[in-house]
Design an enzyme around this catalytic site. Sequence first.
Site, mmCIF file in Angstrom:
data_model
loop_
_atom_site.group_PDB
_atom_site.id
_atom_site.type_symbol
_atom_site.label_atom_id
_atom_site.label_comp_id
_atom_site.label_asym_id
_atom_site.label_seq_id
_atom_site.Cartn_x
_atom_site.Cartn_y
_atom_site.Cartn_z
ATOM 1 C CG HIS A 173 2.624 -2.521 -27.827
ATOM 2 N ND1 HIS A 173 3.212 -2.512 -28.304
ATOM 3 C CD2 HIS A 173 2.063 -2.000 -26.745
ATOM 4 C CE1 HIS A 173 4.205 -2.015 -27.235
ATOM 5 N NE2 HIS A 173 3.491 -1.707 -26.373
ATOM 6 C CG ASN A 246 8.475 -0.965 -25.456
ATOM 7 O OD1 ASN A 246 7.576 -2.091 -26.155
ATOM 8 N ND2 ASN A 246 9.090 -0.304 -24.850
#
Length: 809
Positions: A173, A246
């Site tokens: 990420h 997510n």
Amino acid sequence: MPKSTKTPPKPAKRAAAKSAARNTDSGPSEVGAALFDPNSKKMAQVQKMAAAMPHNLSKSSEHGFANGTNPPRGASVDPPSRLATGSTLSEENGSTKTGSVASAGANATIESLDRVRVDSAGRMLTTNQGVAVADNQNSLKDGLRGPVLLEDFILREKITHFDHERIPERIVHARGSGAHGYFECYEALTDITRAAPFQAAGKVTPVFVRFSTVQGERGSKDTARDVRGFAVKFYTEEGNWDLVGNNIPVFFIQDAMKFPDLVHAVKPEPHHQMPQAASAHDTFWDFVSLMPESTHMLMWVMSDRGIPRSYATMQGFGVHTFRMVNEAGDSVFVKFHWTPKAGTHSLVWDEAVKISGADPDYHRRDLWERIESGNYPEYELGLQVFTEEQAEEFSFDILDATKIVPEELVPVRPVGRMVLDRNPDNFFAETEQVAFCTAHILPGLDFSNDPLLAGRIHSYVDTQISRLGGPNFHEIPINSPIAPVHNNQRDGLHRQAIHRGRVSYEPNSLAGGCPFQAGATQGFVSVPARQTARDEQGKVRAKPEKFADHYTQARLFYESQSPVEQDHIANAFRFELSKVTVPAIRERTVAMLRNASEALAKKVAMGLSIDPLPDPLPLALAEPAPPEVTRSPALSLLARPGDGTLKGRKVALLVAPGVHGASISALQAALVEQGAVARLVGPRIGRMPTADGDTLDADASMENEPGFLFDALVLPDGAEGVAALAQDGHTMEFIKDQFRHCKTILTLGASRSLLAKAGLPAAMDKSHAQGGTGLLFADATAAKEVAAEFIASVARHRHFGREMDPPLL
Ligand code: HEM
């Protein structure tokens, strides 16, 4: 207890007491007679406070199950005065630097971000020590042409700081963008949770959100096919809660043990660091095709969810099952869902690939621009709430992060909304330094026993210790809570809090027992996990049986998609696997897909020239429990068309010298009114005369803003202008991309010839467009009338009826 004296002690005793109180390394046998100078007053007060705790009053409550689930508040006594708990008697000798004495009970590191904001308007340039810099252009030299001197502390400070500007990027990420906003609760949820954000209707909690991709490096493209992170930090008055989710409600793996393997497989291959921000390579498909539990997640990532149009048009999910706990300690299971008000919309693959070249910051820019223009991204928070007893009955295990709880089984209950209405002032200070962690939860929330979640609870703070350079990153302004922070943690790199007093342990009597443990009524208490099953089993490294059903929900997802979404999934598998260099890996993946959907496996195999089909992979669970739901319409992106507005959408109005200006201006005004970003795009930027005697000012060119960056297109009228556009090859590329990506195209008057030149009519004949084609035609004079139809068509996002594979155009 100190003896109180009514009559002052004699001078000799007084001197002895005074003297004893000035010692820091030993004390008298008796304290109390000396109440006449600060040292001895303090000594007497400390003695009084310590004596008020003759033993550890909480000790007996540390044992047994009942105490464990209902810990008492810690014992404390009020100090006789603040003198007793201070670090130093000199604390009142303040200055402009030290300020005065610490405010009672306060920790100034949690004040609002204003305490660290900097604005240099009207200020002169200084060094980091605040020394004004007279010359910021030249190094200090020995003569005009002489060598630079080591003594140039200004140059060295500047360069040294610059040399250390970068910090390690996130291990996953790394690429992300953030925004501030707020969460507003619709109604009190006190029946199921005591968590602060849900305690009253209309209650507002500040949030910071970071969206991200997973695979790529910090500077990688936004539009990679990938999972998107959707991490929300709630700054509540009871502490920070991070919902680190997510945009896809399931995950590749079921146990944290496999996370490093997954990430190693998907990241650029270690020998040559290729490919960047892409799963389409050998190691990823090698790994997932040997991990059949990833099939469900692969369906989602290969669907259009893997290439969202905008952060504002994607859902978010907490993924794991969590718990909510009410005041009485009763708990229920919950799944968290964020649903965008703007609807769920995605890119198409060809478009995503092109955008990554022309604007790698596509999502970051979109988020920034939406907020700057007042089109605040908004999401509704929904909960799926179910009991432990219900969970036992499900055909799947709610501790398995590769499974959803279908909405048809447990409906999603809307409980609040989140609005992102403020961009950060500084990307590094806020978005880069923000540190989310699944371990950050509040009283009223708790974990489930999901083994993937357990690994996450450990992983985030652990990695942040190296990413953010030590254990004190909770004090970095973006991370500090708005709730009071008081504990006995001390020191470490870059510590900012300056603690008053000498006590940094508990139990203590020298600080009146403070900070004392909160106890069950205010503090966090873990929900006691049920013991029955566990008592029968010893320590074990294995998964529950139901985890072995790898395909039922993958099938559910695929079968719940519209035909066009199914095509996109097949095409994505085809693309990704075509990039794999080892045929055995492709075949293994097709063998895996056969267990989820024979139709999909066949399509993918055909696209890869795999014939005959390989045998299906062996099943880990021969007879999975029959599913409760075999079709879930909620899983299709088309189930959430959005609010029908054009907020944040980008429309290109092509212009060139000699176009019909009034119709373009009218359409631009109508689009802007709807919240769209309507840009005049010309062969070059700048002013140009119109056929009707006015001028238009193009703020973009077809070179710097190619067609695939826009959600829709308006082609102008005006013979001269259209002829100019026809001379520029970019125009036809612009139209082709808009057509291929199934976007609305409004053609005014003379521009029909451009469609012909771009080859559209032939392509239209071959396509199977049914219903609205997204191709509108009007005379320039009817621009105003056609505006409403055009806007409605753009709000439909795409007109997939005209999609062709392979594209004719
Ligand atoms: C065992 C499995 C997992 C482990 C060990 C893990 C570990 C990590 C680590 C080390 C980071 C970088 C954090 C930082 O440097 O600040 C991270 C970021 C992140 N992870 Fe996970 N992760 C796991 C699974 C997941 C899952 C299942 C989700 C989604 C529910 C998820 C969502 C995120 C998000 C959104 C971020 C970015 C946070 C940000 O914006 O700063 N991770 N993860």
